[in-house]
Design a protein around this motif. Structure first.
Motif, PDB file in Angstrom:
ATOM      1  N   ASP A   1       0.817  -1.216   0.000  1.00 38.88           N
ATOM      2  CA  ASP A   1       0.000   0.000   0.000  1.00 38.88           C
ATOM      3  C   ASP A   1       0.850   1.265   0.000  1.00 38.88           C
ATOM      4  N   CYS A   2       2.133   1.119   0.186  1.00 40.13           N
ATOM      5  CA  CYS A   2       3.048   2.266   0.195  1.00 40.13           C
ATOM      6  C   CYS A   2       3.560   2.504  -1.222  1.00 40.13           C
ATOM      7  N   THR A   3       3.298   3.675  -1.758  1.00 40.75           N
ATOM      8  CA  THR A   3       3.736   4.015  -3.113  1.00 40.75           C
ATOM      9  C   THR A   3       4.710   5.180  -3.048  1.00 40.75           C
ATOM     10  N   ILE A   4       5.849   5.012  -3.696  1.00 40.98           N
ATOM     11  CA  ILE A   4       6.893   6.023  -3.685  1.00 40.98           C
ATOM     12  C   ILE A   4       7.095   6.545  -5.102  1.00 40.98           C
ATOM     13  N   ASP A   5       6.870   7.817  -5.307  1.00 48.50           N
ATOM     14  CA  ASP A   5       7.078   8.455  -6.610  1.00 48.50           C
ATOM     15  C   ASP A   5       8.567   8.755  -6.758  1.00 48.50           C
ATOM     16  N   LEU A   6       9.257   7.979  -7.578  1.00 46.43           N
ATOM     17  CA  LEU A   6      10.705   8.159  -7.714  1.00 46.43           C
ATOM     18  C   LEU A   6      11.074   9.430  -8.466  1.00 46.43           C
ATOM     19  N   GLN A   7      10.141   9.966  -9.245  1.00 45.96           N
ATOM     20  CA  GLN A   7      10.390  11.270  -9.862  1.00 45.96           C
ATOM     21  C   GLN A   7      10.586  12.339  -8.778  1.00 45.96           C
ATOM     22  N   GLU A   8       9.775  12.257  -7.735  1.00 50.50           N
ATOM     23  CA  GLU A   8       9.908  13.174  -6.618  1.00 50.50           C
ATOM     24  C   GLU A   8      11.208  12.911  -5.856  1.00 50.50           C
ATOM     25  N   VAL A   9      11.546  11.653  -5.667  1.00 44.55           N
ATOM     26  CA  VAL A   9      12.756  11.305  -4.906  1.00 44.55           C
ATOM     27  C   VAL A   9      14.014  11.790  -5.615  1.00 44.55           C
ATOM     28  N   PHE A  10      14.076  11.631  -6.928  1.00 43.71           N
ATOM     29  CA  PHE A  10      15.284  11.948  -7.684  1.00 43.71           C
ATOM     30  C   PHE A  10      15.288  13.335  -8.308  1.00 43.71           C
ATOM     31  N   ALA A  11      14.248  14.137  -8.065  1.00 42.26           N
ATOM     32  CA  ALA A  11      14.180  15.454  -8.689  1.00 42.26           C
ATOM     33  C   ALA A  11      15.396  16.306  -8.310  1.00 42.26           C
ATOM     34  N   ASP A  12      15.876  17.102  -9.254  1.00 44.64           N
ATOM     35  CA  ASP A  12      17.039  17.967  -9.011  1.00 44.64           C
ATOM     36  C   ASP A  12      16.669  19.068  -8.030  1.00 44.64           C
TER      37      ASP A  12
END
Length: 201
Positions: A190-201
């Motif tokens: 149920d935990c979703t991680i947006d990697l675009q947010e994690v890796f954003a510059d």
């Protein structure tokens, strides 16, 4: 046992236990891998810290109302072979500080950190410690029973997700997420991680 205040007082080729570790008052941050002293890089990169902070925020929001608890480095995790019983501090030879870990069994928690394997560990690679995370910690986490292990590659903007096959006693690579993906831990779907947010510059 004498208090150790300088790294020069230690034999870097020697073997130390957690009982020894408790007597050290060092400026340097260290880990113990099967009794061997391993220095942690003094200052993680900007990318490393950015990713760690974002993941901490996302996962804190996820777990703050759950029984499982999130911890971020510096946080001592004492590991041992899960097929053996723990007797005392002098019988523990591995102390690590994962970038992030989630622990569901609160019996493992004490004032010194965690005794035993977290359920989920995330390590964010730095240029100076890739071999340590990929090889040494990989094996330590497997033998101690960490159920899920993520390795984050900041420069490649990728995450490798490993899940423990307890029957075969090995890690299976479940997913290789890219920077534009959404990632979910196997243990906590149920935990979703947006990697675009994690890796954003």
């Amino acid at each position: 046992m004498a208090i150790v205040t300088h790294l020069s007082q230690l034999d870097l080729n020697g073997r130390y236990s957690y009982a020894d570790y408790l007597t050290w008052r060092l400026d340097e941050t260290i880990e113990l891998f099967r009794g061997k002293v391993s220095l942690i890089s003094p200052a993680p990169s900007l990318d490393h810290q950015r990713i760690a902070t974002r993941l901490t925020g996302i996962l804190y929001a996820q777990f703050k109302r759950q029984a499982c608890q999130l911890f971020a480095a510096p946080f001592d995790v004492r590991l041992y072979d899960r097929r053996k019983s723990v007797v005392a501090n002098q019988d523990i030879f591995t102390v690590v500080q994962p970038d992030l870990c989630v622990i569901c069994d609160t019996e493992k928690l004490d004032q010194r950190g965690c005794l035993g394997a977290p359920d989920w560990i995330i390590e964010i690679l730095s240029k100076g410690n890739s071999k340590k995370e990929i090889q040494t910690k990989f094996e330590l986490y497997r033998e101690s029973g960490v159920k899920e292990y993520w390795i984050v590659y900041p420069f490649e903007q990728a995450v490798h997700q490993f899940v423990l096959d307890e029957e075969q006693d090995l890690y299976r690579l479940l997913n290789m997420f890219a920077g534009e993906d959404s990632a979910s831990p196997y243990l906590f779907p149920d935990c979703t991680i947006d990697l675009q947010e994690v890796f954003a510059d």
